[in-house]
Motif scaffolding. Structure first.
Motif, mmCIF file in Angstrom:
data_model
loop_
_atom_site.group_PDB
_atom_site.id
_atom_site.type_symbol
_atom_site.label_atom_id
_atom_site.label_comp_id
_atom_site.label_asym_id
_atom_site.label_seq_id
_atom_site.Cartn_x
_atom_site.Cartn_y
_atom_site.Cartn_z
ATOM 1 N N PRO A 73 0.834 -1.198 0.000
ATOM 2 C CA PRO A 73 0.000 0.000 0.000
ATOM 3 C C PRO A 73 0.874 1.256 0.000
ATOM 4 O O PRO A 73 2.092 1.187 0.202
ATOM 5 N N GLU A 74 0.252 2.385 -0.239
ATOM 6 C CA GLU A 74 0.958 3.659 -0.175
ATOM 7 C C GLU A 74 1.464 3.898 1.244
ATOM 8 O O GLU A 74 0.748 3.674 2.234
ATOM 9 N N ALA A 75 2.698 4.349 1.362
ATOM 10 C CA ALA A 75 3.268 4.685 2.672
ATOM 11 C C ALA A 75 2.773 6.060 3.107
ATOM 12 O O ALA A 75 2.741 7.000 2.307
ATOM 13 N N GLU B 169 7.747 16.282 7.480
ATOM 14 C CA GLU B 169 9.184 16.313 7.769
ATOM 15 C C GLU B 169 9.927 15.173 7.077
ATOM 16 O O GLU B 169 11.140 15.269 6.850
ATOM 17 N N GLN B 170 9.234 14.103 6.735
ATOM 18 C CA GLN B 170 9.878 12.966 6.082
ATOM 19 C C GLN B 170 9.921 13.095 4.562
ATOM 20 O O GLN B 170 10.613 12.329 3.902
ATOM 21 N N LEU B 171 9.194 14.062 4.005
ATOM 22 C CA LEU B 171 9.134 14.196 2.549
ATOM 23 C C LEU B 171 10.454 14.697 1.976
ATOM 24 O O LEU B 171 11.129 15.539 2.563
ATOM 25 N N VAL B 172 10.775 14.188 0.789
ATOM 26 C CA VAL B 172 11.914 14.697 0.025
ATOM 27 C C VAL B 172 11.506 15.070 -1.399
ATOM 28 O O VAL B 172 12.251 15.764 -2.091
ATOM 29 N N GLY C 222 2.738 14.153 -2.345
ATOM 30 C CA GLY C 222 3.909 13.856 -3.166
ATOM 31 C C GLY C 222 4.018 12.395 -3.548
ATOM 32 O O GLY C 222 3.114 11.583 -3.321
ATOM 33 N N ARG C 223 5.173 12.057 -4.110
ATOM 34 C CA ARG C 223 5.393 10.722 -4.666
ATOM 35 C C ARG C 223 6.235 9.822 -3.773
ATOM 36 O O ARG C 223 6.511 8.678 -4.121
ATOM 37 N N ASP C 224 6.635 10.338 -2.619
ATOM 38 C CA ASP C 224 7.480 9.535 -1.736
ATOM 39 C C ASP C 224 6.765 8.283 -1.239
ATOM 40 O O ASP C 224 7.397 7.250 -0.992
ATOM 41 N N GLY C 225 5.447 8.358 -1.095
ATOM 42 C CA GLY C 225 4.699 7.225 -0.549
ATOM 43 C C GLY C 225 4.725 5.982 -1.405
ATOM 44 O O GLY C 225 4.478 4.879 -0.917
ATOM 45 N N CYS C 226 5.031 6.133 -2.695
ATOM 46 C CA CYS C 226 5.134 4.956 -3.571
ATOM 47 C C CYS C 226 6.593 4.597 -3.848
ATOM 48 O O CYS C 226 6.860 3.656 -4.605
ATOM 49 N N ARG C 227 7.515 5.337 -3.238
ATOM 50 C CA ARG C 227 8.940 5.142 -3.531
ATOM 51 C C ARG C 227 9.731 4.591 -2.353
ATOM 52 O O ARG C 227 10.956 4.496 -2.417
ATOM 53 N N GLY D 72 21.856 -1.922 5.327
ATOM 54 C CA GLY D 72 22.477 -1.999 6.643
ATOM 55 C C GLY D 72 22.515 -0.661 7.338
ATOM 56 O O GLY D 72 22.948 -0.558 8.496
ATOM 57 N N GLY D 73 22.065 0.394 6.659
ATOM 58 C CA GLY D 73 22.042 1.736 7.243
ATOM 59 C C GLY D 73 20.648 2.325 7.214
ATOM 60 O O GLY D 73 19.687 1.683 6.774
ATOM 61 N N ALA D 74 20.523 3.550 7.682
ATOM 62 C CA ALA D 74 19.227 4.223 7.689
ATOM 63 C C ALA D 74 18.804 4.506 6.253
ATOM 64 O O ALA D 74 19.549 5.128 5.487
ATOM 65 N N PRO D 75 17.612 4.054 5.823
ATOM 66 C CA PRO D 75 17.188 4.240 4.435
ATOM 67 C C PRO D 75 16.826 5.688 4.127
ATOM 68 O O PRO D 75 16.468 6.457 5.021
ATOM 69 N N TRP D 76 16.911 6.040 2.874
ATOM 70 C CA TRP D 76 16.654 7.421 2.446
ATOM 71 C C TRP D 76 15.199 7.824 2.656
ATOM 72 O O TRP D 76 14.900 9.007 2.820
ATOM 73 N N LEU D 77 14.294 6.847 2.654
ATOM 74 C CA LEU D 77 12.906 7.047 3.056
ATOM 75 C C LEU D 77 12.554 5.960 4.060
ATOM 76 O O LEU D 77 13.062 4.830 3.957
#
Length: 554
Positions: free
Chosen positions: A379-381, A386-389, A402-407, A423-428
């Motif tokens: 599903p869409e996130a 603050e989390q949007l890029v 925006g489109r971050d929810g599908c990315r 292994g690290g903090a993801p970009w989203l």
């Protein structure tokens, strides 16, 4: 660099299923939280197991990433965050070894403002590349040359103090439009495409390809009602207030597409699929693919909106068939620019609906693009501001997220750190709801959507009528979409129940179920009757001699 697979089967693309990979969210191998080309290589066995024919890689080129790779500063370079050219070469070789062809995004209509071409063009009005981008003087009052709007909001013109002129940008102001009226630009762009052909790619997905040429510098007329909006554009975006008569989809673009096709024809077995967004997108799809001289195939946003009732779907597809002639469509129900299918078509945690939608997509005439995560039913996130890029989400918040929810990154392992993506903090961020749908969870569940996707794709490969056949639509009855496919003596009947209620319909007496059909094809054909469970799927064979049976046309 060429490979045997990449140069065989010149029409492999006709009816192919292409799996779209958004590289930064697919698999990270170096722990920086961003997916990379090595990650794609690492997961090629998984992709091949889906029974798709090709992959499409969203941009991995050198870029300042203001629009996440759709702003290219070097067409021939791999951005270091994704790896190197050597990694790309290894990816092509490894994909071909698994029977997968490789298509890549090409963003031809514009570059980044950090591309060396633009740096030279903006330096003066008389340098060698002064006319490589679309420059124009201000109006007498200092206003932009026309009223054209950017897709990302605001004027499509940006003032530049170096030249004391405006430049055109249909997207971000950092994405200046190239001037395809200049023959030198056309030749340069074709040279960039040839570079990747020589590296063995099998095709190109052409971003916003109807934006390559602009018309006369005249104001676009307004729509009669801005509430009408524009296909793929929200009502809060002024881009939808205009009729886009002059800023895109110009007749001159056809000549460029013919030159591009001539280049691709030098490399047998390569293909092209163009993305088009227009008021008459079906007409553009037809014009861009007819006659075998332009694009091989094209897709639009017609099936990427929220509406999905069977009458709308049938009307859209019937119109496409009436207009496309010998052209070839490519259909998608999701991609990196729209809300995920499971959320957009009201099917979150509803495997029956998602199986139905997949069956719908895979039984239409045309090729198919399947976006990563659709095989899992993601599903869409839901993200906070603050989390949007994504610049579009930031600009139009809160009406548009925006489109971050599908990315967001693909979940590989439910219990692993970062769901096995990195292994690290993801970009989203990775939503907790996605962990329950992770690949390892679905691999262990025979009833999961992942297995249904594999089964239906494998079945489709064995049915020439579904891959390359003609199509005929019948009236929608009780929310059941009925169609038939025919190819070289094979005739298949398809019925798709979009209702949450069981349905029973009259059917041709000669209809017989296919022994090879997977369990998800759950309709029953008996004595001239078709019975479908809620959101059921039925596919039957029927002799060509029975083609005039009118049972479905009642």
């Amino acid at each position: 660099m060429t490979t045997q697979l990449g140069r065989q089967g010149s029409d492999w693309w006709r009816g192919a299923v292409i799996y779209q990979i958004y590289p930064r969210s697919f698999q990270d191998t170096n722990g920086d939280g961003i997916g990379d080309l090595k990650g794609v290589i690492e997961r090629l066995d998984y992709i091949a197991s889906l029974n798709v024919d090709a992959i499409w890689l969203s941009p991995f080129f050198t870029s300042p990433m203001k629009d996440f790779g759709y702003d290219i500063s070097d067409y021939r370079g791999v951005d270091p965050m994704f790896g190197s050219l050597e990694d790309f070469d290894r990816l092509v070789e490894a994909a071909h070894a698994r029977g997968l062809r490789v298509t890549i995004d090409q963003v031809l209509s514009h570059t980044s403002d950090q591309h060396p071409w633009f740096a030279e063009s903006r330096a003066s009005r008389d340098n060698a590349r002064a006319d490589w981008y679309v420059w124009a003087d201000a109006r007498p009052d200092g206003a932009p040359p026309t009223n054209w709007q950017s897709v990302f909001g605001g004027s499509a013109w940006q003032w530049d103090t170096r030249r004391c002129q405006y430049y055109l940008h249909n997207f971000l102001s950092s994405q200046p439009d190239l001037n395809f009226r200049n023959p030198e630009v056309v030749e340069a762009i074709l040279g960039e495409v040839r570079f990747w052909l020589e590296r063995g790619v099998d095709g190109f997905r052409l971003d916003a390809v109807n934006f390559c040429t602009h018309g006369e510098l005249r104001d676009n007329p307004p729509r009669e009602s801005s509430a009408e909006g524009f296909l793929g554009v929200r009502p809060d975006n002024p881009y939808g207030f205009q009729l886009h008569h002059h800023d895109k989809t110009q007749p001159e673009n056809l000549a460029f597409l013919e030159k591009l096709r001539a280049l691709l024809d030098e490399y047998p077995g390569t293909t092209s699929v163009g993305e088009v967004g227009d008021d008459d997108s079906l007409g553009v799809m037809a014009a861009y693919t007819q006659g075998g001289k332009r694009l091989h195939m094209a897709y639009s946003f017609d099936l990427l909106g929220e509406r999905h009732d069977p009458a709308f779907l049938r009307d859209t597809l019937t119109e496409m068939e009436a207009r496309i002639g010998d052209g070839w469509p490519c259909w998608a129900l999701g991609n990196h620019d729209v809300t995920r299918l499971a959320s957009r078509w009201n099917a979150e945690n509803d495997a029956a609906k998602l199986r139905l939608y997949l069956a719908f997509l895979l039984t239409q005439r045309g090729s198919v693009c399947l976006y990563q995560g659709e095989e899992l039913g993601l599903p869409e996130a839901t993200l906070t501001f603050e989390q949007l890029v994504d610049p579009a989400g930031i600009t139009f918040w809160p009406a548009y997220k925006g489109r971050d929810g599908c990315r967001t990154p693909l979940p590989w392992a439910a219990q692993a750190a970062q769901a096995g993506f990195s292994g690290g903090a993801p970009w989203l961020p990775i939503p907790e709801a996605h962990r329950a749908l992770a690949v390892d969870r679905q691999e262990a569940d025979p009833a999961a959507l992942l297995h249904a996707t594999r089964a239906l794709l494998a079945f489709r490969r064995t049915q020439p009528a579904l891959v390359k056949g003609d199509i005929r639509y019948h009236p929608v009855r009780d929310e059941v979409l009925c169609l038939e496919r025919a190819y070289q003596g094979q005739r298949l009947l398809v019925a798709l129940n979009f209702s949450d209620q069981a349905r029973e319909l009259p059917a041709p007496q000669a209809a017989r179920p296919l022994d090879a059909a997977p369990e998800l094809v759950n309709g029953t054909w008996t004595n001239g009757r078709l019975r479908l469970p809620p959101h059921g799927i039925a596919i039957a064979r029927c002799p060509q001699s029975d083609a005039e049976d009118t049972s479905w046309d009642v």
